[in-house]
Design an enzyme around this catalytic site. Sequence first.
Site, short mmCIF file in Angstrom:
data_model
loop_
_atom_site.label_atom_id
_atom_site.label_comp_id
_atom_site.label_asym_id
_atom_site.label_seq_id
_atom_site.Cartn_x
_atom_site.Cartn_y
_atom_site.Cartn_z
N ASP A 188 1.03 -1.25 0.01
CA ASP A 188 0.00 -0.10 -0.12
C ASP A 188 0.83 1.17 -0.03
OD1 ASP A 188 -2.06 2.06 0.41
OD2 ASP A 188 -3.07 0.83 1.89
N HIS A 212 -3.15 -0.16 -2.50
CA HIS A 212 -4.30 0.50 -2.23
C HIS A 212 -5.41 0.44 -2.96
CE1 HIS A 212 -5.82 3.24 0.88
NE2 HIS A 212 -6.63 3.90 -0.27
#
Length: 233
Positions: free
Chosen positions: A171, A202
């Site tokens: 992420d 993400h």
Amino acid sequence: MTRTVTIDALDGTTPFTAYVAEPADTPRAAIIVIQEIFGVNAGIRRKCDTLAEAGYLAYAPDLFHPLQPGIELDPDIEPDMQRALGLMGEFDQDRGVRDIEATIKAARAALGGTGKVGAVGYCLGGRLAYMTAARTDIDATVGYYAVGIDGLLRESHAIANPLMLHIPQDDHFVDQATQAAMHAGLDDHPKVALHDYPGEDHGFATEFGQRRSPTSANEADARTMAFFAEHLG
């Protein structure tokens, strides 16, 4: 069936709208879908529709209403992404949780006052899902790629009902140190379960667009549905 409803704020100030998807039969429970920084867009509405197909009454409150009611943005369009990041900086997260709490109240009333209510949030909504688990009486909560949880670990003692967090290990908004802090602070919590997704970034479970990673999205969503079936019915 889908519709838009108006929900009264807890403090009696500006009411706000929520997208609602209703199941064909009597709801198993209600689930609040907490938006990303892109508003209640097509992807969030599709999350609600999928939950309704599974038998849940689903609500997606417009949490950005104090900034711009009804905003819908596309993360694959660069100006929309920049606008979304700006909105996140302007957004009052404490008020957002209060609006989620008002939605919990509305959902329980729609269930006749006795049904269970859960929540699932994405990105900013994942952070708000954690805050909701700590600050309200929500029955079960899920957060996808929640941001900034390391700064909220002091609230973990207040989480009284089940919480699941999905963590993509690559992420670009949540670095390795933050992920390590989440595990250190929450792995031993009796009500919290964390799931890691190696190689994922993400937004991997978004419904539409370039960020979606189908295999991991399906795995996370299956865990989420099993979690809600266990804790909400």
